[in-house]
Design an enzyme around this catalytic site. Structure first.
Site, short mmCIF file in Angstrom:
data_model
loop_
_atom_site.label_atom_id
_atom_site.label_comp_id
_atom_site.label_asym_id
_atom_site.label_seq_id
_atom_site.Cartn_x
_atom_site.Cartn_y
_atom_site.Cartn_z
N MET A 101 -11.15 -2.27 -1.34
CA MET A 101 -12.27 -3.11 -1.73
C MET A 101 -12.70 -2.87 -3.17
O MET A 101 -13.87 -2.63 -3.45
CB MET A 101 -13.44 -2.90 -0.74
N ARG A 102 -11.74 -2.94 -4.08
CA ARG A 102 -12.06 -2.88 -5.51
C ARG A 102 -11.30 -4.01 -6.19
O ARG A 102 -10.16 -4.29 -5.82
CB ARG A 102 -11.58 -1.56 -6.13
N ASN A 118 -1.08 -7.95 -1.33
CA ASN A 118 -2.38 -7.80 -0.67
C ASN A 118 -2.37 -8.60 0.63
O ASN A 118 -1.63 -9.57 0.77
CB ASN A 118 -3.47 -8.36 -1.60
N HIS A 120 -5.13 -10.68 3.07
CA HIS A 120 -6.47 -11.23 3.05
C HIS A 120 -6.72 -11.98 4.36
O HIS A 120 -5.84 -12.73 4.81
CB HIS A 120 -6.61 -12.18 1.84
N ASP A 156 -7.93 -12.37 -4.88
CA ASP A 156 -7.35 -13.07 -3.73
C ASP A 156 -6.52 -14.29 -4.12
O ASP A 156 -6.56 -15.33 -3.44
CB ASP A 156 -8.45 -13.47 -2.73
C1 GAR Z 1 -8.49 -6.49 6.71
O1 GAR Z 1 -8.98 -7.49 7.56
C2 GAR Z 1 -8.01 -7.08 5.40
O2 GAR Z 1 -7.42 -8.34 5.56
C3 GAR Z 1 -9.30 -7.17 4.63
O3 GAR Z 1 -9.97 -5.98 4.92
C4 GAR Z 1 -9.61 -5.56 6.24
C5 GAR Z 1 -9.14 -4.13 6.16
O4 GAR Z 1 -8.88 -3.62 7.43
N1 GAR Z 1 -9.06 -7.33 3.21
C6 GAR Z 1 -9.77 -8.11 2.42
O5 GAR Z 1 -10.75 -8.73 2.79
C7 GAR Z 1 -9.28 -8.20 0.99
N2 GAR Z 1 -9.88 -9.27 0.28
P1 GAR Z 1 -8.00 -2.31 7.61
O6 GAR Z 1 -8.66 -1.24 6.71
O7 GAR Z 1 -8.16 -1.97 9.05
O8 GAR Z 1 -6.61 -2.61 7.19
#
Ligand code: GAR
Length: 215
Positions: A101-102, A118, A120, A156
């Site tokens: 989340m950076r 990535n 998303h 994204d």
């Molecule tokens: C996941 O749902 C991923 O798609 C999202 O964070 C979550 C992480 O879960 N990523 C984003 O929103 C990126 N923009 P995890 O730590 O269990 O993999």
């Protein structure tokens, strides 16, 4: 047709996973590596939160981990320079952002262009950013899903490698939809990484072609 700007390498790869939290996508990739479905090893798990469960799990499994504390750096540029240093030092072939989340600096995106992917939890280019499952519900879309994509400098965005679709139900909650999408994330993220090291991803313009799928 646009000319080929990138073709992924067919080789035994060295993966770095960057994460901030739970790490379930990291675990899905690790599981696929472990059972030999992906021709690669996880050479680094790097986190920006000391207590991130994903980072703790990686350490428990004996993987190489690095925690870089954002508070120890004067700027985002300095932070990402340190990230690049950690990646370069380990000759990383592919960086997988997994709930990291950076926002990356252009320097990091450029240094690892076409070597940075990535996941998303939405069907990009719809719903970039945060709380995207709630946004999908609020918009009343009938389908949402997840996207694995190459990372470009905008958040994204970047060429789409794989997507999967799930229905959005009338009585959905953010958590219920997120859980339904997560099942698909765990399926398509390892799949995209597998294709990458099979040398089967070809980028033309902003499209990614998966080689060997037939016409
Ligand atoms: C996941 O749902 C991923 O798609 C999202 O964070 C979550 C992480 O879960 N990523 C984003 O929103 C990126 N923009 P995890 O730590 O269990 O993999």
């Amino acid at each position: 047709m646009d000319e080929v700007v990138f073709r992924s390498p067919r080789k035994k790869g060295r993966i770095a996973v960057l994460l901030s939290g739970r790490g379930s996508n990291f675990m899905a990739i690790r599981e696929a590596v472990h059972r030999g479905a992906i021709n690669a090893e996880i050479a680094l798990v790097l986190g920006n939160k000391a207590e991130a469960p994903g980072l703790l799990k990686a350490r428990e499994w004996g993987l190489e981990t690095v925690f870089l504390d954002p508070k120890a750096f004067a700027s985002r540029d300095d932070y990402d320079r340190a990230v690049i240093g950690e990646l370069d030092k380990r000759r990383i072939d592919l960086v997988c952002l997994a709930g990291y989340m950076r926002v990356l600096t252009p320097a990091l995106c450029d240094a690892y262009r076409h070597r940075l992917v990535n996941i998303h939890p939405a069907l990009l280019p719809a719903f970039p950013g945060l709380h995207v499952q709630q946004k999908a519900i609020d918009w009343g879309v009938r389908f949402s899903g997840c996207t694995v994509h190459f990372v470009a400098a905008e958040v994204d965005m970047g060429p789409i490698i794989l997507q999967a679709c799930v229905p959005v139900l009338q009585d959905d909650t953010e958590d219920a939809l997120a859980a339904r999408i997560l099942v698909e994330e765990h399926r398509i993220y390892p799949e995209a990484v597998r294709l990458y090291f099979e040398g089967r991803l070809e980028v033309r313009g902003r499209r990614v072609f998966v080689l060997g799928l037939g016409a």
